[in-house]
Design an enzyme around this catalytic site. Sequence first.
Site, PDB file in Angstrom:
ATOM      1  NE  ARG A  85      -2.895   0.435   3.382  1.00  0.00           N
ATOM      2  CZ  ARG A  85      -2.376   0.996   4.484  1.00  0.00           C
ATOM      3  NH1 ARG A  85      -1.977   2.252   4.469  1.00  0.00           N
ATOM      4  NH2 ARG A  85      -2.262   0.303   5.601  1.00  0.00           N
ATOM      5  CE1 TYR A 138     -12.408  13.606 -15.854  1.00  0.00           C
ATOM      6  CE2 TYR A 138     -11.883  13.356 -13.531  1.00  0.00           C
ATOM      7  CZ  TYR A 138     -12.344  12.824 -14.719  1.00  0.00           C
ATOM      8  OH  TYR A 138     -12.744  11.515 -14.764  1.00  0.00           O
ATOM      9  CG  ASP A 208      -5.488  17.180 -14.710  1.00  0.00           C
ATOM     10  OD1 ASP A 208      -4.813  16.628 -15.619  1.00  0.00           O
ATOM     11  OD2 ASP A 208      -6.522  16.687 -14.243  1.00  0.00           O
ATOM     12  CE  LYS A 233      -8.962   9.664 -18.716  1.00  0.00           C
ATOM     13  NZ  LYS A 233      -9.136  10.871 -17.935  1.00  0.00           N
TER      14      LYS A 233
HETATM   15  C1  LIG Z   1      -9.674  11.159 -16.602  1.00  0.00           C
HETATM   16  C2  LIG Z   1      -9.162  12.404 -16.008  1.00  0.00           C
HETATM   17  C3  LIG Z   1      -8.828  12.502 -14.653  1.00  0.00           C
HETATM   18  C4  LIG Z   1      -9.114  11.389 -13.674  1.00  0.00           C
HETATM   19  O1  LIG Z   1      -8.380  10.270 -13.929  1.00  0.00           O
HETATM   20  P1  LIG Z   1      -8.890   8.775 -13.554  1.00  0.00           P
HETATM   21  O2  LIG Z   1      -7.719   7.951 -13.896  1.00  0.00           O
HETATM   22  O3  LIG Z   1     -10.105   8.516 -14.386  1.00  0.00           O
HETATM   23  O4  LIG Z   1      -9.212   8.803 -12.105  1.00  0.00           O
HETATM   24  C5  LIG Z   1      -8.261  13.668 -14.195  1.00  0.00           C
HETATM   25  N1  LIG Z   1      -8.056  14.706 -15.010  1.00  0.00           N
HETATM   26  C6  LIG Z   1      -8.387  14.673 -16.316  1.00  0.00           C
HETATM   27  C7  LIG Z   1      -8.122  15.860 -17.161  1.00  0.00           C
HETATM   28  C8  LIG Z   1      -8.964  13.520 -16.849  1.00  0.00           C
HETATM   29  O5  LIG Z   1      -9.320  13.494 -18.129  1.00  0.00           O
END
Ligand SMILES: *Cc1c(COP(=O)(O)O)cnc(C)c1O
Length: 415
Positions: A85, A138, A208, A233
């Site tokens: 963890r 997001y 982000d 992504k």
């Molecule tokens: C998908 C996404 C997230 C969250 O990521 P997860 O892996 O789905 O938790 C955060 N920021 C952006 C811009 C995203 O497209």
Amino acid sequence: MTAVARPTPGARGDAGTVRGSGDTRVDSRDEVQDREICMAAWDGPDNPSGAVAPPVYQTSLFAKPTFERFVAEQAAEHENPVYSRGTNPTVAFLEERLALLERGEAAKCFASGMGAIAAVLAGTLKSGDHVLFVNTVYGPTLELAEHLRRFGVEHTALPDPPADIGPWIRDETALIYLESPGTMLMRVLDVPALTAQARRRGIRTVIDNTWATPLFQKPLTLGADLAVHSCTKYIGGHSDVVGGVLVGSREAVREVFYQGHQLFGAAMSAMEAALVLRGLRTLPVRMAEHRRNAAAVVEALAAHPRVAAVHHPAAAHGPDEALVRRQFRGYSGLLSFELKDGSFDGVARFMDALSLFRIGVSWGGYESLATSPQRPGNGDELRARGLPPGLVRLSVGLEGAEPQIADLERALAEV
Ligand SMILES: *Cc1c(COP(=O)(O)O)cnc(C)c1O
């Protein structure tokens, strides 16, 4: 968490070489370095066979030969494998790669992008603090911020980023949260100007950076303190794993490790780390192709009579274009556009006529995807979120620009 020696800074200033369809440019030193980082073989100490991929350390705990060593390692669980963890060698290898790629000192992986975002927000803020969100952030990130009100953490969201955020900064502002580009309208922020403003006021910034990937934008070199990614992504890239990462200074990542990772439990597993790492190996190759395909799709959509507007940094004009050139080394394949027919039925007809583009959430994988925030009768809600009617978001995959454009044109003919 994994800390790395500070890499030799790459050639800064190379960032200003973005081009429209851009496959003619000469590789910069940074790009060569990035490819080495993505493709470096496993170099763990216990590797007599010379395996190039790391073993998947499918174990929950790591037994130590002496109690003294156990005590010493447990005292620094952020860097020692004691319990999975906290730290796991397969995950640590991926963390090291991602820290190097973002030009950060350390990285921590999470079970999802939201795991990383939650760790920063819930793990570092306290009652009375205020967060300023800049750009169309997001959706679930803002939903989480709403929940944090229950714990006394306030926030302001500026979906339409103003030239000067000064008036929105309060004495209590403890964090400025950026997303650039955003992932609905792909609006780009002046990251160096915003982070400099935050720094002067002693406020931490987090960005982000999922859209650009660490290859196309390096926010830590633009003054941000922390960068987060959804590895689900482009970094993973194969739509077979959910993961996230946080990158920053050794001290900041260590703080999040103890306050937002270890105790919140959104740990990335070794198997997931191996999958994300497999994606990372081909990230530079895939991004070059996403970029080429997206540039062609943007051009085709911009010229189409049924399209009102296209949102993607490759289509930026005026001051935004200059920003894009300064900050990005390339474009990813996520874009949006507005149908002239902004009704729900128009959007539905378009979506249902697609065949190569699948209808679905998420993005950044090999496959092309389409989605839309449009719902029957949600015009007011869209306006409140700063989103135009008839907005369709595309994740341009790897099938090639020709069949992608043919599919879009066929569907546009049905609107
Ligand atoms: C998908 C996404 C997230 C969250 O990521 P997860 O892996 O789905 O938790 C955060 N920021 C952006 C811009 C995203 O497209």
